[in-house]
Motif scaffolding. Sequence first.
Motif, PDB file in Angstrom:
ATOM      1  N   LEU A 107     114.329 -42.415 128.225  1.00 38.06           N
ATOM      2  CA  LEU A 107     113.773 -41.003 128.533  1.00 38.06           C
ATOM      3  C   LEU A 107     114.089 -40.238 127.267  1.00 38.06           C
ATOM      4  CD1 LEU A 107     112.856 -39.404 130.527  1.00 38.06           C
ATOM      5  CD2 LEU A 107     115.402 -38.915 131.536  1.00 38.06           C
ATOM      6  N   LYS A 108     115.315 -40.345 126.650  1.00 37.13           N
ATOM      7  CA  LYS A 108     115.497 -39.336 125.577  1.00 37.13           C
ATOM      8  C   LYS A 108     114.473 -39.694 124.224  1.00 37.13           C
ATOM      9  CE  LYS A 108     120.488 -38.978 126.170  1.00 37.13           C
ATOM     10  NZ  LYS A 108     121.832 -39.168 125.641  1.00 37.13           N
ATOM     11  N   THR A 109     114.108 -40.677 124.221  1.00 32.97           N
ATOM     12  CA  THR A 109     113.046 -41.105 123.133  1.00 32.97           C
ATOM     13  C   THR A 109     111.685 -40.454 123.518  1.00 32.97           C
ATOM     14  OG1 THR A 109     114.169 -43.085 122.685  1.00 32.97           O
ATOM     15  CG2 THR A 109     111.720 -43.153 121.909  1.00 32.97           C
ATOM     16  N   LEU A 110     111.146 -40.627 124.999  1.00 37.55           N
ATOM     17  CA  LEU A 110     109.974 -40.157 125.217  1.00 37.55           C
ATOM     18  C   LEU A 110     110.081 -38.514 125.221  1.00 37.55           C
ATOM     19  CD1 LEU A 110     109.345 -42.400 128.582  1.00 37.55           C
ATOM     20  CD2 LEU A 110     108.232 -42.564 126.168  1.00 37.55           C
ATOM     21  N   VAL A 111     111.263 -38.092 125.400  1.00 37.98           N
ATOM     22  CA  VAL A 111     111.029 -36.493 125.369  1.00 37.98           C
ATOM     23  C   VAL A 111     111.223 -36.034 123.985  1.00 37.98           C
ATOM     24  CG1 VAL A 111     112.613 -34.293 125.994  1.00 37.98           C
ATOM     25  CG2 VAL A 111     112.406 -36.349 127.296  1.00 37.98           C
ATOM     26  N   ILE A 112     111.839 -36.639 123.281  1.00 40.02           N
ATOM     27  CA  ILE A 112     111.920 -36.337 121.642  1.00 40.02           C
ATOM     28  C   ILE A 112     110.493 -36.706 120.995  1.00 40.02           C
ATOM     29  CG2 ILE A 112     112.668 -36.979 119.137  1.00 40.02           C
ATOM     30  CD1 ILE A 112     115.298 -37.484 120.668  1.00 40.02           C
ATOM     31  N   GLY A 113     109.744 -37.604 121.350  1.00 36.57           N
ATOM     32  CA  GLY A 113     108.489 -37.968 121.005  1.00 36.57           C
ATOM     33  C   GLY A 113     107.342 -37.036 121.522  1.00 36.57           C
ATOM     34  N   PHE A 114     107.699 -36.519 122.753  1.00 37.83           N
ATOM     35  CA  PHE A 114     106.511 -35.401 123.074  1.00 37.83           C
ATOM     36  C   PHE A 114     106.731 -34.246 122.646  1.00 37.83           C
ATOM     37  CE2 PHE A 114     106.129 -32.106 126.278  1.00 37.83           C
ATOM     38  CZ  PHE A 114     104.723 -32.283 126.545  1.00 37.83           C
ATOM     39  N   LEU A 115     107.894 -33.935 122.274  1.00 37.29           N
ATOM     40  CA  LEU A 115     108.260 -32.523 121.547  1.00 37.29           C
ATOM     41  C   LEU A 115     107.832 -32.818 120.102  1.00 37.29           C
ATOM     42  CD1 LEU A 115     112.114 -31.760 122.549  1.00 37.29           C
ATOM     43  CD2 LEU A 115     109.691 -30.692 123.422  1.00 37.29           C
ATOM     44  N   LEU A 116     108.048 -33.982 119.488  1.00 42.32           N
ATOM     45  CA  LEU A 116     107.099 -33.820 118.101  1.00 42.32           C
ATOM     46  C   LEU A 116     105.595 -34.081 118.135  1.00 42.32           C
ATOM     47  CD1 LEU A 116     109.658 -36.834 116.444  1.00 42.32           C
ATOM     48  CD2 LEU A 116     109.591 -34.338 115.851  1.00 42.32           C
ATOM     49  N   ALA A 117     105.303 -34.599 119.167  1.00 39.74           N
ATOM     50  CA  ALA A 117     104.078 -34.490 119.228  1.00 39.74           C
ATOM     51  C   ALA A 117     103.059 -33.310 119.441  1.00 39.74           C
ATOM     52  CB  ALA A 117     103.345 -35.456 120.666  1.00 39.74           C
ATOM     53  N   PRO A 133      99.197 -30.100 116.137  1.00 40.29           N
ATOM     54  CA  PRO A 133      98.628 -29.094 115.974  1.00 40.29           C
ATOM     55  C   PRO A 133      98.580 -28.777 114.438  1.00 40.29           C
ATOM     56  CG  PRO A 133      99.970 -28.567 117.879  1.00 40.29           C
ATOM     57  CD  PRO A 133     100.379 -29.913 117.224  1.00 40.29           C
ATOM     58  N   LEU A 134      99.720 -28.998 113.796  1.00 39.47           N
ATOM     59  CA  LEU A 134      99.467 -28.758 112.391  1.00 39.47           C
ATOM     60  C   LEU A 134      98.594 -29.839 111.445  1.00 39.47           C
ATOM     61  CD1 LEU A 134     103.514 -28.274 111.765  1.00 39.47           C
ATOM     62  CD2 LEU A 134     101.750 -26.526 112.114  1.00 39.47           C
ATOM     63  N   ILE A 135      98.779 -31.257 112.022  1.00 38.46           N
ATOM     64  CA  ILE A 135      97.982 -32.055 111.470  1.00 38.46           C
ATOM     65  C   ILE A 135      96.484 -31.690 111.748  1.00 38.46           C
ATOM     66  CG2 ILE A 135      97.080 -34.409 111.381  1.00 38.46           C
ATOM     67  CD1 ILE A 135     100.041 -35.198 112.023  1.00 38.46           C
ATOM     68  N   TRP A 136      96.171 -31.215 113.176  1.00 34.99           N
ATOM     69  CA  TRP A 136      94.851 -30.782 113.418  1.00 34.99           C
ATOM     70  C   TRP A 136      94.224 -29.642 112.598  1.00 34.99           C
ATOM     71  CZ3 TRP A 136      93.072 -26.471 116.264  1.00 34.99           C
ATOM     72  CH2 TRP A 136      91.627 -26.611 116.838  1.00 34.99           C
ATOM     73  N   LEU A 137      95.061 -28.614 112.327  1.00 37.15           N
ATOM     74  CA  LEU A 137      94.811 -27.478 111.649  1.00 37.15           C
ATOM     75  C   LEU A 137      94.612 -27.877 110.098  1.00 37.15           C
ATOM     76  CD1 LEU A 137      94.668 -24.125 111.580  1.00 37.15           C
ATOM     77  CD2 LEU A 137      97.168 -24.422 110.943  1.00 37.15           C
ATOM     78  N   LEU A 138      95.281 -28.802 109.561  1.00 41.22           N
ATOM     79  CA  LEU A 138      94.992 -29.311 108.208  1.00 41.22           C
ATOM     80  C   LEU A 138      93.951 -29.947 107.952  1.00 41.22           C
ATOM     81  CD1 LEU A 138      96.137 -29.423 105.207  1.00 41.22           C
ATOM     82  CD2 LEU A 138      97.457 -31.537 105.918  1.00 41.22           C
ATOM     83  N   LEU A 139      93.369 -31.013 108.899  1.00 39.71           N
ATOM     84  CA  LEU A 139      92.254 -31.706 108.700  1.00 39.71           C
ATOM     85  C   LEU A 139      91.063 -30.855 109.064  1.00 39.71           C
ATOM     86  CD1 LEU A 139      93.310 -34.973 110.723  1.00 39.71           C
ATOM     87  CD2 LEU A 139      93.242 -34.478 108.193  1.00 39.71           C
ATOM     88  N   GLY A 140      91.270 -29.687 109.944  1.00 38.15           N
ATOM     89  CA  GLY A 140      90.352 -28.697 110.229  1.00 38.15           C
ATOM     90  C   GLY A 140      89.716 -27.859 109.013  1.00 38.15           C
ATOM     91  N   SER A 141      90.732 -27.711 108.081  1.00 39.64           N
ATOM     92  CA  SER A 141      90.503 -26.803 107.062  1.00 39.64           C
ATOM     93  C   SER A 141      89.862 -27.405 105.937  1.00 39.64           C
ATOM     94  CB  SER A 141      91.804 -26.317 106.436  1.00 39.64           C
ATOM     95  OG  SER A 141      92.553 -27.567 105.783  1.00 39.64           O
ATOM     96  N   LEU A 142      89.456 -28.900 106.129  1.00 37.49           N
ATOM     97  CA  LEU A 142      88.756 -29.663 105.216  1.00 37.49           C
ATOM     98  C   LEU A 142      87.407 -29.995 105.641  1.00 37.49           C
ATOM     99  CD1 LEU A 142      91.627 -32.312 104.079  1.00 37.49           C
ATOM    100  CD2 LEU A 142      91.055 -30.252 102.886  1.00 37.49           C
ATOM    101  N   LYS A 143      86.886 -29.657 106.686  1.00 32.40           N
ATOM    102  CA  LYS A 143      85.855 -29.732 107.195  1.00 32.40           C
ATOM    103  C   LYS A 143      84.872 -28.694 106.961  1.00 32.40           C
ATOM    104  CE  LYS A 143      87.344 -32.043 111.597  1.00 32.40           C
ATOM    105  NZ  LYS A 143      86.962 -32.018 113.090  1.00 32.40           N
ATOM    106  N   THR A 144      83.386 -28.926 106.582  1.00 32.80           N
ATOM    107  CA  THR A 144      82.518 -28.150 106.220  1.00 32.80           C
ATOM    108  C   THR A 144      82.049 -27.385 107.881  1.00 32.80           C
ATOM    109  OG1 THR A 144      80.653 -29.866 106.462  1.00 32.80           O
ATOM    110  CG2 THR A 144      81.592 -29.381 104.205  1.00 32.80           C
ATOM    111  N   GLN A 145      81.065 -26.337 107.616  1.00 35.45           N
ATOM    112  CA  GLN A 145      80.666 -25.612 108.670  1.00 35.45           C
ATOM    113  C   GLN A 145      79.771 -26.517 109.725  1.00 35.45           C
ATOM    114  OE1 GLN A 145      81.882 -22.824 109.881  1.00 35.45           O
ATOM    115  NE2 GLN A 145      80.396 -22.040 111.166  1.00 35.45           N
ATOM    116  N   ASN A 146      78.978 -27.366 108.684  1.00 31.77           N
ATOM    117  CA  ASN A 146      77.982 -28.355 109.702  1.00 31.77           C
ATOM    118  C   ASN A 146      78.840 -29.258 110.525  1.00 31.77           C
ATOM    119  OD1 ASN A 146      75.751 -27.075 108.859  1.00 31.77           O
ATOM    120  ND2 ASN A 146      75.574 -28.508 106.860  1.00 31.77           N
ATOM    121  N   GLU A 147      79.832 -29.777 110.040  1.00 30.27           N
ATOM    122  CA  GLU A 147      80.949 -30.878 110.570  1.00 30.27           C
ATOM    123  C   GLU A 147      81.597 -30.174 111.762  1.00 30.27           C
ATOM    124  OE1 GLU A 147      83.612 -33.351 108.314  1.00 30.27           O
ATOM    125  OE2 GLU A 147      82.762 -32.347 106.645  1.00 30.27           O
ATOM    126  N   TRP A 148      81.894 -28.970 111.617  1.00 36.46           N
ATOM    127  CA  TRP A 148      82.510 -28.134 112.950  1.00 36.46           C
ATOM    128  C   TRP A 148      81.479 -28.069 113.879  1.00 36.46           C
ATOM    129  CZ3 TRP A 148      87.187 -27.143 114.658  1.00 36.46           C
ATOM    130  CH2 TRP A 148      88.176 -27.162 113.785  1.00 36.46           C
TER     131      TRP A 148
END
Length: 304
Positions: free
Chosen positions: A36-46, A51-66
């Motif tokens: 249970l502790k592992t699942l809670v910690i994994g959920f909080l990390l996720a 969102p930070l990874i999604w933000l970083l990857l989104g900054s590398l896309k072109t307007q057509n890709e978006w």
Amino acid sequence: MTATTTAPGRPASAKPGRPLRIRRRMTPRRAGSIVLKTLVIGFLLAITVLPLIWLLLGSLKTQNEWLNSPSWALPENFLNFENYQVAWVDGDIGRYILNSALATFPSLALIVVLGVAAGFALEVLVWRGRGGVLLLFLAGIMVPGQMILLPLFSAYFQTHLTGTIWPLILTYTATGLPLTVFMMATYFRAVPREIFEAAAIDGASIYRSFLSIGFPMVRNAVFTVALVQFFFIWNDLLIALTFTSVGDFQTIQVGLLNFTGQFGQVQYGPTFAAICINVVGILVLYLFLNQRVMRGLTAGSVKG
């Protein structure tokens, strides 16, 4: 034949001089708790990291890709830093960051100096009416910031301060002082009074007791309070939008709104790149001061 004797309670195979290791049995209840502790910690990390990874990857896309691909799709070119160039040059993010720094650091300096001194005066010094003054600062925490924006705007307009950086500095200082004074009074409450009494017997003045004894003992707490106020000021949009919606002193949060074009059209790549520039700088600052913040958060929890 010699008999082998062992200490009572120690197995015969245990070597003397070494601590006896006791292994706890893995019961189903303990195993379930670990899972249970592992699942809670994994959920909080996720929810924090994804969102930070999604933000970083989104900054590398072109307007057509978006426009032509799902928002969770990976960029075609992971080395496409054109959006960062557009955000820095065309979006003028550097000027917005400079304006934020000009509004944040003077306000932060005033908040820390006045807040720490007021907390020391309200909690360490003994004078009539200090309880009522502390209640006034507590009342200031309860006042919504939206209620004071219109009167402040009228006051700044009549004193010809509009169009400058001073409305932001004065407003941030006024709104940040109540919480700072309350927190610093709490931290000074944990400092033993005998230390200040001994300093007074040795001939130390009030200012010497504050600078040489009080301030060093709550130094980590000062870092914590300063970092909390820094995040509040740097990430503020309402106050900055009220006083600098037009002009040369727009902060980074107001500047991000300028990436929205006519009829709500958004350049997603440069916008995400500008947000990444802002977020990464704040994240690096927090990681650098993380240990001091953790020590400051627990400084006032136990009275020594």
